[in-house]
Design a protein around this motif. Structure first.
Motif, mmCIF file in Angstrom:
data_model
loop_
_atom_site.group_PDB
_atom_site.id
_atom_site.type_symbol
_atom_site.label_atom_id
_atom_site.label_comp_id
_atom_site.label_asym_id
_atom_site.label_seq_id
_atom_site.Cartn_x
_atom_site.Cartn_y
_atom_site.Cartn_z
ATOM 1 N N ALA A 120 2.995 7.029 0.910
ATOM 2 C CA ALA A 120 1.927 7.579 0.055
ATOM 3 C C ALA A 120 0.931 8.437 0.819
ATOM 4 O O ALA A 120 -0.108 8.814 0.275
ATOM 5 C CB ALA A 120 1.195 6.442 -0.649
ATOM 6 N N LYS A 132 0.846 -1.207 0.000
ATOM 7 C CA LYS A 132 0.000 0.000 0.000
ATOM 8 C C LYS A 132 0.876 1.250 0.000
ATOM 9 O O LYS A 132 0.448 2.327 0.409
ATOM 10 C CB LYS A 132 -0.937 0.002 1.220
ATOM 11 N N ARG A 137 -7.606 16.048 -3.849
ATOM 12 C CA ARG A 137 -8.521 15.058 -3.242
ATOM 13 C C ARG A 137 -9.667 15.756 -2.505
ATOM 14 O O ARG A 137 -10.482 15.108 -1.845
ATOM 15 C CB ARG A 137 -7.788 14.174 -2.229
ATOM 16 N N GLY A 146 0.400 13.034 3.724
ATOM 17 C CA GLY A 146 0.808 12.759 5.103
ATOM 18 C C GLY A 146 2.230 12.215 5.199
ATOM 19 O O GLY A 146 2.850 12.307 6.267
HETATM 20 C C1 1HE Z 1 -3.058 3.606 -1.343
HETATM 21 C C2 1HE Z 1 -2.500 4.897 -1.178
HETATM 22 C C3 1HE Z 1 -3.085 5.734 -0.196
HETATM 23 C C4 1HE Z 1 -1.403 3.895 -2.729
HETATM 24 N N1 1HE Z 1 -4.122 5.252 0.510
HETATM 25 N N2 1HE Z 1 -4.087 3.184 -0.601
HETATM 26 N N3 1HE Z 1 -2.149 10.332 -0.806
HETATM 27 C C5 1HE Z 1 -2.322 10.358 -2.138
HETATM 28 O O1 1HE Z 1 -3.228 10.951 -2.660
HETATM 29 C C6 1HE Z 1 -1.308 9.564 -2.927
HETATM 30 C C7 1HE Z 1 -1.993 8.359 -3.532
HETATM 31 N N4 1HE Z 1 -1.033 7.406 -4.087
HETATM 32 C C8 1HE Z 1 -0.392 7.612 -5.265
HETATM 33 O O2 1HE Z 1 -0.458 8.658 -5.893
HETATM 34 C C9 1HE Z 1 0.433 6.471 -5.772
HETATM 35 O O3 1HE Z 1 -0.053 5.267 -5.165
HETATM 36 C C10 1HE Z 1 1.953 6.572 -5.493
HETATM 37 C C11 1HE Z 1 2.547 7.696 -6.372
HETATM 38 C C12 1HE Z 1 2.245 6.859 -4.032
HETATM 39 C C13 1HE Z 1 2.639 5.230 -5.830
HETATM 40 O O4 1HE Z 1 2.296 4.844 -7.164
HETATM 41 P P1 1HE Z 1 2.487 3.311 -7.594
HETATM 42 O O5 1HE Z 1 2.152 3.244 -9.069
HETATM 43 O O6 1HE Z 1 3.812 2.801 -7.161
HETATM 44 O O7 1HE Z 1 1.422 2.458 -6.736
HETATM 45 P P2 1HE Z 1 -0.167 2.293 -6.978
HETATM 46 O O8 1HE Z 1 -0.405 1.237 -8.010
HETATM 47 O O9 1HE Z 1 -0.820 3.593 -7.177
HETATM 48 O O10 1HE Z 1 -0.649 1.783 -5.530
HETATM 49 C C14 1HE Z 1 -0.377 0.448 -5.084
HETATM 50 C C15 1HE Z 1 -1.469 0.099 -4.092
HETATM 51 O O11 1HE Z 1 -1.374 0.979 -2.973
HETATM 52 C C16 1HE Z 1 -2.866 0.299 -4.665
HETATM 53 O O12 1HE Z 1 -3.704 -0.633 -4.008
HETATM 54 P P3 1HE Z 1 -4.150 -2.026 -4.725
HETATM 55 O O13 1HE Z 1 -5.038 -2.678 -3.700
HETATM 56 O O14 1HE Z 1 -4.845 -1.593 -5.992
HETATM 57 O O15 1HE Z 1 -2.865 -2.768 -4.996
HETATM 58 C C17 1HE Z 1 -3.235 1.690 -4.176
HETATM 59 O O16 1HE Z 1 -4.638 1.892 -4.069
HETATM 60 C C18 1HE Z 1 -2.609 1.668 -2.790
HETATM 61 N N5 1HE Z 1 -2.344 3.015 -2.313
HETATM 62 N N6 1HE Z 1 -1.484 5.029 -2.048
HETATM 63 C C19 1HE Z 1 -4.596 4.015 0.291
HETATM 64 N N7 1HE Z 1 -2.618 6.959 0.045
HETATM 65 C C20 1HE Z 1 -3.301 13.693 7.969
HETATM 66 S S1 1HE Z 1 -4.048 14.152 6.563
HETATM 67 C C21 1HE Z 1 -3.037 13.650 5.247
HETATM 68 C C22 1HE Z 1 -3.809 13.732 3.979
HETATM 69 C C23 1HE Z 1 -3.145 12.988 2.873
HETATM 70 O O17 1HE Z 1 -2.134 12.360 3.025
HETATM 71 S S2 1HE Z 1 -3.954 13.083 1.387
HETATM 72 C C24 1HE Z 1 -2.849 12.366 0.251
HETATM 73 C C25 1HE Z 1 -3.071 10.892 0.136
#
Ligand code: 1HE
Length: 257
Positions: free
Chosen positions: A61, A24, A134, A108
């Motif tokens: 992430a 994740k 988001r 985060g």
């Molecule tokens: C997740 C998360 C997550 C990945 N929560 N599940 N953060 C974001 O908006 C960033 C969201 N993530 C991404 O943009 C990308 O995943 C990455 C650039 C970090 C990595 O990309 P990649 O191609 O290596 O991985 P992927 O295929 O996107 O993700 C692999 C798996 O991780 C996939 O799940 P699967 O079940 O389909 O395998 C994704 O859904 C999961 N995954 N990131 C949940 N963040 C205190 S407030 C803070 C507020 C925030 O942090 S908002 C920003 C959140």
């Protein structure tokens, strides 16, 4: 000690804390945030510095978006405060913490990194605050800590436009203090942590607990707090011995960079 999502490895005076949810992308679930808090609140007394890094292709992430269910205002407030408490246990915990960054340091994940005392980034690192796209806001202390690293204008730009900083630009604007070749951030962070661990504990305490507060005080109060901290630090027997060692030629000189 190892929990489901965190590996803790004590190597001499250095604790290596690894986020271990690579499938994740080390997304920060509530249980992972609470486990981080617990790890930093319960470090053994022998630990003098810590490294935090992430398993897999990315440092972190950010918030686990799958847990972002509908909360009312009060629940949202307490969730954010839970993050604050956890990240304060790093920033104002027992020992300096060095973040070893690679891949995604987003949302985060950047809030977590910014609560650490030193950030070492490898060339694969990229930084973003996707909260803007988001439809949410930072809630893990990022609105306080990130502007202190890069300024409110740059942070607002990251959130308004989705701007992503690469590793070089991240170091240039102050997101990381060190930039190292890909794959070497943890090694460099560990090397720095060993060096940090050799400092007098009271000096490290002053740098973690007094310096950031002095920096926020009006100058006249800051000067007084600085003087009080200086007097306490230099009165420690360890400080006297370290100064004596230098004067007697037993301590390292400062070398030209
Ligand atoms: C997740 C998360 C997550 C990945 N929560 N599940 N953060 C974001 O908006 C960033 C969201 N993530 C991404 O943009 C990308 O995943 C990455 C650039 C970090 C990595 O990309 P990649 O191609 O290596 O991985 P992927 O295929 O996107 O993700 C692999 C798996 O991780 C996939 O799940 P699967 O079940 O389909 O395998 C994704 O859904 C999961 N995954 N990131 C949940 N963040 C205190 S407030 C803070 C507020 C925030 O942090 S908002 C920003 C959140």
């Amino acid at each position: 000690m190892t929990t489901k999502d965190i590996q803790l490895d004590i190597r001499g005076a250095v604790a290596v804390v690894r986020l271990s949810r690579p499938a994740k992308r080390n997304a920060l679930s509530d249980s992972l945030v609470l486990a981080l808090r617990d790890v930093f609140q319960n470090l053994p007394d022998t630990v003098r510095a810590a490294v935090i890094d992430g398993e897999g292709e990315h440092f972190c992430a950010g918030l686990d978006l799958s847990e972002l269910k509908e909360r009312d205002a009060g629940q949202g407030l307490h969730h954010s405060r839970m993050w604050h408490a956890a990240l304060e246990s790093l920033q104002y915990g027992p020992v300096p913490v060095i973040a070893a960054l690679h891949g995604a340091v987003v949302g985060g994940g950047l809030e977590l990194a910014s609560a650490c005392h030193i950030r070492v980034a490898d060339e694969s690192t990229f930084y973003a605050l996707p909260e803007g796209s988001r439809g949410i806001f930072v809630g893990g202390g990022g609105a306080v800590r990130i502007p202190r690293l890069i300024g409110a204008a740059r942070m607002a730009d990251m959130m308004l436009t989705g701007r992503v900083y690469n590793a070089q630009d991240g170091e240039r604007i102050g997101l990381a203090q060190y930039l190292v070749p890909t794959g070497t951030a943890s090694e460099k962070a560990f090397e720095l942590a060993q060096r940090v661990a050799e400092n007098a504990p009271l000096t490290n305490y002053a740098l973690m607990h007094a310096l950031p507060r002095i920096a926020e005080q009006p100058a006249d109060q800051g000067f007084l707090t600085e003087a009080l901290m200086a007097a306490i630090a230099q009165s420690a027997p360890e400080a006297k011995e370290r100064v004596r060692a230098f004067l007697e030629g037993r301590a390292n000189k400062v070398k030209k960079a």
